[in-house]
Design an enzyme around this catalytic site. Structure first.
Site, PDB file in Angstrom:
ATOM      1  N   HIS A 294       4.807   8.803  -1.418  1.00 17.58           N
ATOM      2  CA  HIS A 294       5.578   7.764  -1.014  1.00 17.58           C
ATOM      3  C   HIS A 294       4.541   6.410  -0.828  1.00 17.58           C
ATOM      4  O   HIS A 294       3.793   6.508  -0.164  1.00 17.58           O
ATOM      5  CB  HIS A 294       6.261   7.932   0.397  1.00 17.58           C
TER       6      HIS A 294
ATOM      7  N   SER B 174      10.551  13.064  -6.416  1.00 15.69           N
ATOM      8  CA  SER B 174      10.121  12.111  -7.166  1.00 15.69           C
ATOM      9  C   SER B 174      10.538  11.637  -8.156  1.00 15.69           C
ATOM     10  O   SER B 174      10.930  12.752  -8.825  1.00 15.69           O
ATOM     11  CB  SER B 174       8.703  11.426  -6.851  1.00 15.69           C
TER      12      SER B 174
ATOM     13  N   CYS C 164      13.619   3.486  -0.590  1.00 12.82           N
ATOM     14  CA  CYS C 164      12.571   3.909  -0.312  1.00 12.82           C
ATOM     15  C   CYS C 164      12.774   5.059   1.142  1.00 12.82           C
ATOM     16  O   CYS C 164      12.271   6.132   1.021  1.00 12.82           O
ATOM     17  CB  CYS C 164      11.653   3.074   0.300  1.00 12.82           C
TER      18      CYS C 164
ATOM     19  N   ARG D 109       6.164  14.795  -1.366  1.00 17.51           N
ATOM     20  CA  ARG D 109       7.026  13.613  -1.533  1.00 17.51           C
ATOM     21  C   ARG D 109       5.687  12.742  -1.619  1.00 17.51           C
ATOM     22  O   ARG D 109       4.997  12.433  -0.559  1.00 17.51           O
ATOM     23  CB  ARG D 109       7.810  13.095  -0.524  1.00 17.51           C
TER      24      ARG D 109
ATOM     25  N   ASP E 275       4.019  -4.018 -11.505  1.00 19.98           N
ATOM     26  CA  ASP E 275       3.630  -3.041 -10.532  1.00 19.98           C
ATOM     27  C   ASP E 275       2.232  -3.149 -10.361  1.00 19.98           C
ATOM     28  O   ASP E 275       1.415  -3.048 -11.399  1.00 19.98           O
ATOM     29  CB  ASP E 275       4.258  -1.904 -10.798  1.00 19.98           C
TER      30      ASP E 275
ATOM     31  N   CYS F  70       6.999   0.961   2.058  1.00 16.16           N
ATOM     32  CA  CYS F  70       8.005  -0.289   2.202  1.00 16.16           C
ATOM     33  C   CYS F  70       8.542  -0.554   3.363  1.00 16.16           C
ATOM     34  O   CYS F  70       9.401   0.246   4.042  1.00 16.16           O
ATOM     35  CB  CYS F  70       9.257   0.312   1.161  1.00 16.16           C
TER      36      CYS F  70
ATOM     37  N   GLU G 124       2.281  -1.808   0.196  1.00 15.48           N
ATOM     38  CA  GLU G 124       3.510  -2.401   0.371  1.00 15.48           C
ATOM     39  C   GLU G 124       3.893  -3.136  -0.822  1.00 15.48           C
ATOM     40  O   GLU G 124       3.307  -3.862  -1.513  1.00 15.48           O
ATOM     41  CB  GLU G 124       3.173  -3.311   1.625  1.00 15.48           C
ATOM     42  N   GLY G 125       5.247  -2.907  -1.214  1.00 19.67           N
ATOM     43  CA  GLY G 125       5.745  -3.837  -2.187  1.00 19.67           C
ATOM     44  C   GLY G 125       5.181  -3.549  -3.451  1.00 19.67           C
ATOM     45  O   GLY G 125       4.826  -4.526  -4.290  1.00 19.67           O
ATOM     46  N   ARG G 126       4.953  -2.250  -4.168  1.00 16.51           N
ATOM     47  CA  ARG G 126       4.162  -1.899  -5.134  1.00 16.51           C
ATOM     48  C   ARG G 126       2.863  -2.580  -5.220  1.00 16.51           C
ATOM     49  O   ARG G 126       2.271  -3.008  -6.185  1.00 16.51           O
ATOM     50  CB  ARG G 126       4.915  -2.475  -6.385  1.00 16.51           C
TER      51      ARG G 126
ATOM     52  N   ARG H  65       0.375  -0.751  -8.260  1.00 20.90           N
ATOM     53  CA  ARG H  65       0.283   0.466  -7.281  1.00 20.90           C
ATOM     54  C   ARG H  65      -0.876   1.521  -8.161  1.00 20.90           C
ATOM     55  O   ARG H  65      -1.501   2.164  -7.494  1.00 20.90           O
ATOM     56  CB  ARG H  65       1.360   1.484  -7.178  1.00 20.90           C
TER      57      ARG H  65
HETATM   58 ZN   LIG Z   1      11.705  -0.170  -0.654  1.00 16.12          ZN
END
Ligand SMILES: [Zn+2]
Length: 433
Positions: free
Chosen positions: A260, A369, A276, A258, A345, A263, A305-307, A347
């Site tokens: 990740h 995912s 999340c 995963r 986004d 979040c 955090e948050g994209r 990221r």
């Molecule tokens: Zn989230």
């Protein structure tokens, strides 16, 4: 105040002086000091650590420094604050006794390809060993990776045991539902030519943008093209391994994984507007299952955090979504983010595959995912994904249906795309519900 500090941070005697060693004037780092010679060279991607050379981002010996930025990402500011507050000696060097990795990782052939790992130092956990001679000679070289062991306890794992999806084996999954893991923390070390190449931009353009859009925080980005390693002030990543880490790097070892992105609201506090934490827990379940079958499970937890827009932006977007005319709909999900942040986004998964190269992983057997951005980035780096495992519907929280539909419509992996009418139905709660 100093009495509360651990012994290693205490000055030998008297109050701490926060003046740099031997001089009290401010040392500008934007240009090499006269007579200081060339910084120690880094041959990124060299197979042998002695040829590669250490990345030195400490400020205690300017003559050894060959990187831009400082260690510990954003926490470097707290170190500066500790020195200003006279709680930390400015020339403190860590005592690395007994800090070596609790499990062995690498080296793998991928470490010797300068284009495969560009966002952290593959030798970062081994510096105390591979650069022992220089440390003994007084160099201040710091690890950028640490590897340890732990037990984790998640209510979702206990639920999976109760539901009969997982069975304790006494080795990996203990009878109380606790799980034995190996974990690693990685700080970013960007090799600027490699990062620029990964994004398809010129190194000078990347350096200029980093300089200008951090308000000139790092002048060396534009004045010192000879310094090519940059420790950015951003979060790094945590890795959680399930099963025997020694099996990594062998083609026959099946891998469940995963990837990740952080979040805090959901991961830690169980906020139900997104999927999340349920997805993280589902990933952990697949990882335990794989470890019990003799493979290795891996959770890569990126501090984005948050994209990578940050939590303030994220909460502003939540308000905009819930207050818009017609309510919170999947059709408007990305538009509301774009209104506030300018992008959907930030990221950018381009650097994410590095960690797989570091671990000698060329194939992921079960990838927990649905993100096409993640799977595309991995495949672009030559990492095969055998099976992409979607989150089971019953694990999706009620208020998160908006996000899930929007992502599926935008190209997320799913066995069934939502229909167009469905996307315009308000499914998210209002602000005061
Ligand atoms: Zn989230």
């Amino acid at each position: 105040m100093t009495s509360a500090l651990p012994p290693s941070t205490k000055p030998p005697s008297g109050p701490v002086s926060n003046a740099p060693r031997n001089h009290r004037h401010i040392r500008l780092t934007s240009h090499p000091t006269r007579g200081s010679g060339k910084p120690p060279e880094i041959h990124w991607g060299a197979a042998n650590p002695a040829d590669r050379g250490p990345v030195v981002a400490t400020v205690t010996h300017p003559e050894h420094r060959n990187a831009i930025g400082v260690h510990a990402g954003g926490y470097g500011i707290y170190r500066a604050l500790a020195v200003a507050a006279q709680a930390l000696a400015p020339d403190h060097k860590p005592d690395l006794t007994d800090t070596s990795p609790a499990a062995s990782i690498g080296p793998f052939p991928q470490w010797a390809d300068p284009g495969k790992i560009v966002s952290f130092d593959p030798w970062g956990h081994l510096v105390a060993d591979v650069f022992a001679d220089r440390l003994a000679a007084g160099w201040d070289i710091r690890p950028t990776i640490a590897v340890t062991k732990a037990r984790v306890s998640m209510p979702e794992v206990k639920d999976a045991v109760e539901a009969g999806r997982l069975a304790p084996d006494g080795e990996i999954l203990l009878s109380a539902g606790d799980v034995r893991v190996t974990k690693a923390a990685i700080e970013p070390v960007w090799w600027l030519p490699g990062v620029a190449e990964r994004f398809g931009v010129a190194e000078t353009a990347l350096r200029r943008s980093l300089f200008e859009h951090t308000a000139g925080m790092y002048p060396e980005l534009v004045t010192r093209p000879d310094l090519k390693a940059f420790l950015p002030p951003i979060g790094g990543m945590s890795l959680y391994f399930f099963g025997d880490v020694a099996k990594l790097g062998h083609a026959e070892t099946p891998i469940a994984c995963r990837v990740h992105d952080e979040c805090n609201g959901s991961d830690v506090f169980g906020s139900d507007i997104c999927t999340c934490r349920p997805y993280l827990a589902h990933g952990v379940e697949l990882c335990i299952e794989m470890a019990q079958k003799g493979g290795v499970g891996l959770v890569v937890y990126n501090r984005k955090e948050g994209r990578a827009l940050g939590e303030v932006t994220k909460f502003l977007v939540y308000n905009a979504r819930k207050r818009q005319r017609g309510g919170d709909t999947a059709a408007q999900y990305f538009a509301r983010t774009e209104c506030v942040a300018g992008v959907q986004d930030m990221r950018f998964q381009q650097l994410m595959p590095d960690v797989f190269h570091w671990l000698g992983i060329a194939r992921i057997d079960r990838f927990a995912s649905m993100s096409n951005m993640k799977s595309d980035a991995l495949r672009a780096q030559g990492i095969e994904i055998v099976e992409q495992v979607p989150i089971p519907d019953e694990l999706i929280p009620l208020d998160a249906q908006v996000e899930m539909d929007a992502k599926k419509a935008a190209g997320y992996f799913t066995p069934k795309k939502p229909d167009l009418v469905d996307l315009t139905v308000a499914k998210g709660r209002g602000l005061s519900e």
